[in-house]
Design a protein around this motif. Structure first.
Motif, PDB file in Angstrom:
ATOM      1  N   PHE A  85      -0.247   9.159   4.450  1.00 41.10           N
ATOM      2  CA  PHE A  85      -1.679   8.882   4.329  1.00 41.10           C
ATOM      3  C   PHE A  85      -1.974   7.427   4.710  1.00 41.10           C
ATOM      4  N   LEU A  86      -1.076   6.517   4.347  1.00 37.96           N
ATOM      5  CA  LEU A  86      -1.263   5.105   4.697  1.00 37.96           C
ATOM      6  C   LEU A  86      -1.311   4.908   6.203  1.00 37.96           C
ATOM      7  N   ILE A  87      -0.360   5.495   6.912  1.00 43.90           N
ATOM      8  CA  ILE A  87      -0.302   5.281   8.360  1.00 43.90           C
ATOM      9  C   ILE A  87      -1.434   6.001   9.075  1.00 43.90           C
ATOM     10  N   ILE A 126       5.472   7.950  14.377  1.00 42.24           N
ATOM     11  CA  ILE A 126       6.818   8.080  13.807  1.00 42.24           C
ATOM     12  C   ILE A 126       7.366   6.744  13.306  1.00 42.24           C
ATOM     13  N   PRO A 127       7.398   5.687  14.143  1.00 44.90           N
ATOM     14  CA  PRO A 127       7.963   4.430  13.631  1.00 44.90           C
ATOM     15  C   PRO A 127       7.165   3.815  12.490  1.00 44.90           C
ATOM     16  N   PHE A 128       5.830   3.914  12.539  1.00 45.60           N
ATOM     17  CA  PHE A 128       5.009   3.376  11.446  1.00 45.60           C
ATOM     18  C   PHE A 128       5.349   4.068  10.123  1.00 45.60           C
ATOM     19  N   VAL A 129       5.451   5.407  10.158  1.00 41.46           N
ATOM     20  CA  VAL A 129       5.753   6.172   8.945  1.00 41.46           C
ATOM     21  C   VAL A 129       7.160   5.840   8.441  1.00 41.46           C
ATOM     22  N   LEU A 130       8.101   5.718   9.349  1.00 42.64           N
ATOM     23  CA  LEU A 130       9.475   5.405   8.961  1.00 42.64           C
ATOM     24  C   LEU A 130       9.555   4.055   8.251  1.00 42.64           C
ATOM     25  N   ILE A 131       8.843   3.060   8.772  1.00 44.51           N
ATOM     26  CA  ILE A 131       8.857   1.735   8.148  1.00 44.51           C
ATOM     27  C   ILE A 131       8.157   1.773   6.801  1.00 44.51           C
ATOM     28  N   ALA A 132       7.021   2.476   6.732  1.00 41.86           N
ATOM     29  CA  ALA A 132       6.306   2.591   5.458  1.00 41.86           C
ATOM     30  C   ALA A 132       7.176   3.283   4.410  1.00 41.86           C
ATOM     31  N   TYR A 133       7.928   4.307   4.837  1.00 42.48           N
ATOM     32  CA  TYR A 133       8.861   4.968   3.913  1.00 42.48           C
ATOM     33  C   TYR A 133       9.957   4.004   3.478  1.00 42.48           C
ATOM     34  N   ALA A 173       0.789  -1.234   0.000  1.00 40.87           N
ATOM     35  CA  ALA A 173       0.000   0.000   0.000  1.00 40.87           C
ATOM     36  C   ALA A 173       0.823   1.287   0.000  1.00 40.87           C
ATOM     37  N   SER A 174       2.020   1.258   0.524  1.00 41.11           N
ATOM     38  CA  SER A 174       2.799   2.490   0.667  1.00 41.11           C
ATOM     39  C   SER A 174       3.113   3.180  -0.658  1.00 41.11           C
ATOM     40  N   PRO A 175       3.503   2.464  -1.721  1.00 42.71           N
ATOM     41  CA  PRO A 175       3.788   3.159  -2.985  1.00 42.71           C
ATOM     42  C   PRO A 175       2.570   3.878  -3.565  1.00 42.71           C
ATOM     43  N   SER A 176       1.371   3.351  -3.324  1.00 38.53           N
ATOM     44  CA  SER A 176       0.159   3.933  -3.884  1.00 38.53           C
ATOM     45  C   SER A 176      -0.367   5.101  -3.057  1.00 38.53           C
ATOM     46  N   LEU A 177      -0.370   4.947  -1.743  1.00 42.37           N
ATOM     47  CA  LEU A 177      -0.961   5.954  -0.865  1.00 42.37           C
ATOM     48  C   LEU A 177       0.052   6.919  -0.278  1.00 42.37           C
ATOM     49  N   GLY A 178       1.308   6.527  -0.245  1.00 41.24           N
ATOM     50  CA  GLY A 178       2.314   7.338   0.428  1.00 41.24           C
ATOM     51  C   GLY A 178       2.358   6.989   1.907  1.00 41.24           C
ATOM     52  N   PRO A 179       3.519   7.056   2.537  1.00 36.76           N
ATOM     53  CA  PRO A 179       3.658   6.659   3.946  1.00 36.76           C
ATOM     54  C   PRO A 179       2.730   7.401   4.909  1.00 36.76           C
ATOM     55  N   GLN A 199      -5.422   9.775  -6.759  1.00 39.65           N
ATOM     56  CA  GLN A 199      -6.403   8.854  -7.315  1.00 39.65           C
ATOM     57  C   GLN A 199      -6.845   7.839  -6.280  1.00 39.65           C
ATOM     58  N   LEU A 200      -8.002   7.237  -6.529  1.00 37.79           N
ATOM     59  CA  LEU A 200      -8.525   6.240  -5.604  1.00 37.79           C
ATOM     60  C   LEU A 200      -7.647   4.992  -5.610  1.00 37.79           C
ATOM     61  N   PRO A 201      -7.472   4.358  -4.452  1.00 40.34           N
ATOM     62  CA  PRO A 201      -6.633   3.152  -4.403  1.00 40.34           C
ATOM     63  C   PRO A 201      -7.312   1.969  -5.079  1.00 40.34           C
ATOM     64  N   SER A 202      -6.506   1.034  -5.528  1.00 42.25           N
ATOM     65  CA  SER A 202      -7.027  -0.182  -6.130  1.00 42.25           C
ATOM     66  C   SER A 202      -7.629  -1.081  -5.052  1.00 42.25           C
ATOM     67  N   ILE A 203      -8.304  -2.117  -5.482  1.00 41.46           N
ATOM     68  CA  ILE A 203      -8.897  -3.061  -4.530  1.00 41.46           C
ATOM     69  C   ILE A 203      -7.806  -3.723  -3.693  1.00 41.46           C
ATOM     70  N   THR A 204      -6.693  -4.066  -4.327  1.00 45.74           N
ATOM     71  CA  THR A 204      -5.582  -4.700  -3.603  1.00 45.74           C
ATOM     72  C   THR A 204      -5.040  -3.790  -2.515  1.00 45.74           C
ATOM     73  N   VAL A 205      -4.862  -2.528  -2.843  1.00 44.30           N
ATOM     74  CA  VAL A 205      -4.360  -1.566  -1.855  1.00 44.30           C
ATOM     75  C   VAL A 205      -5.371  -1.371  -0.733  1.00 44.30           C
ATOM     76  N   THR A 206      -6.652  -1.253  -1.084  1.00 49.53           N
ATOM     77  CA  THR A 206      -7.701  -1.075  -0.074  1.00 49.53           C
ATOM     78  C   THR A 206      -7.745  -2.252   0.892  1.00 49.53           C
ATOM     79  N   VAL A 207      -7.673  -3.460   0.353  1.00 44.27           N
ATOM     80  CA  VAL A 207      -7.669  -4.658   1.197  1.00 44.27           C
ATOM     81  C   VAL A 207      -6.432  -4.665   2.094  1.00 44.27           C
ATOM     82  N   SER A 208      -5.292  -4.224   1.567  1.00 48.61           N
ATOM     83  CA  SER A 208      -4.056  -4.171   2.356  1.00 48.61           C
ATOM     84  C   SER A 208      -4.179  -3.187   3.519  1.00 48.61           C
ATOM     85  N   VAL A 209      -4.795  -2.030   3.255  1.00 45.43           N
ATOM     86  CA  VAL A 209      -4.988  -1.036   4.319  1.00 45.43           C
ATOM     87  C   VAL A 209      -5.893  -1.589   5.415  1.00 45.43           C
ATOM     88  N   LEU A 210      -6.985  -2.220   5.010  1.00 45.66           N
ATOM     89  CA  LEU A 210      -7.905  -2.794   5.993  1.00 45.66           C
ATOM     90  C   LEU A 210      -7.238  -3.933   6.761  1.00 45.66           C
TER      91      LEU A 210
END
Length: 297
Positions: A34-36, A77-84, A26-32, A203-214
């Motif tokens: 917004f994802l976290i 902070i640590p969540f964002v760092l790992i996502a980055y 999910a990180s490449p699509s949403l960015g660290p 842009q809206l995330p794909s189904i794969t990214v949405t499922v990953s976030v959930l």
């Protein structure tokens, strides 16, 4: 440890390990950022719903300042760092490096809490450094500037986890674990919100990214923390913290199965050396183990 509790421990490790898979997707699509923000906000709402279903009273208002601090240093902070970092590193490598959290916990305990050091803990730290050197130095990844910064980001995340674990021990001695989990996620959500708004995807995330976030928010955060606190209550903190030894193993398994990541002999040698060091450090003192309980991720 009973078969039931051991099975829950394995499930917990698999959920924590899966967080690296979900962030890698999910990180490449949403960015660290917004994802976290999505992760901690959905996790907080899920935990509140769980608490209501279990008819548990939520009491966090009296500690809101401390919870914002905890949410910042132990989640945001640590969540964002790992996502980055996972923009440039594999999920399996990120999971292994992040497993150094207990080593940082010991160092911080010595420096901050003035805990007595012994040869076993120092030996464990040295072995851990050797393991990281093997893992990174013999890794097939190309060590360019982005890769080096990403590796440094995960080490920094592990440092913040170590600080957060000790801070939670000092600041929340009489707070219920459920309230602490909810308050931490809400605190992180508040801190990250203004940054996430600036970094909203185009842009809206794909189904794969949405499922990953959930999956990241509900399973690897909300459900994982419920299992985590259940184990602490029923088998104690020392046995529960052994999940740290299993998380990178599942990080590798999920990365290989779903992302087809490549591993080498150096991956497993480095992992083995790091796990040996964590075993030495985590079993040194009960106090140190308690400080290492905030694992990740």
């Amino acid at each position: 440890m009973s078969l039931k509790h051991f099975s829950i421990l394995i499930l917990l490790a698999s959920l924590f390990g899966a967080s690296f898979l979900f962030m890698k997707i999910a990180s490449p699509s949403l960015g660290p950022l917004f994802l976290i923000e999505s992760r901690v906000f959905i996790a907080a709402i899920s935990l509140i719903i769980f608490a209501r279903l279990l008819k548990q009273k939520i009491e966090i208002k009296h500690k809101w300042k401390e919870l914002i601090v905890l949410g910042t240093i132990n989640a945001a902070i640590p969540f964002v760092l790992i996502a980055y970092a996972e923009l440039n590193l594999s999920a399996s490598l990120a999971a292994i490096i992040n497993s150094t959290t207990p080593l940082f916990s010991v160092i911080i305990s010595i420096l901050w809490l003035k805990e007595g050091k012994n040869m076993r803990s120092l030996f464990g730290i040295i072995i851990g450094c050797v393991g990281v050197g093997i893992l990174v130095g013999w890794s097939p990844i190309h060590l360019n500037v982005k890769a080096i910064l990403s590796i440094g980001a995960i080490f920094l995340a592990a440092l913040f986890y170590g600080i957060g674990g000790i801070y939670s021990k000092i600041a929340f001695q009489n707070m219920k674990s459920f309230d602490l989990a909810i308050g931490q996620q809400l605190g992180a959500s508040i801190v990250l919100l203004p940054f996430a708004i600036i970094d909203i995807p185009n842009q809206l995330p794909s189904i794969t990214v949405t499922v990953s976030v959930l999956g990241l928010a509900i399973f690897s955060t909300s459900v994982a923390y419920l299992l985590y606190f259940y184990l602490i209550k029923n088998i104690g903190s020392t046995k529960t913290v052994s999940v740290t030894l299993l998380v990178p193993i599942f990080g590798i398994i999920w990365g290989v199965l779903f992302l087809h990541e490549q591993t080498t002999l150096s991956t497993y040698i480095g992992l083995g050396v790091i796990l040996m060091s964590i075993f030495l450090v985590s079993n040194t003192k009960q106090k140190t183990s308690d400080a290492s309980q905030q694992v990740a991720k």
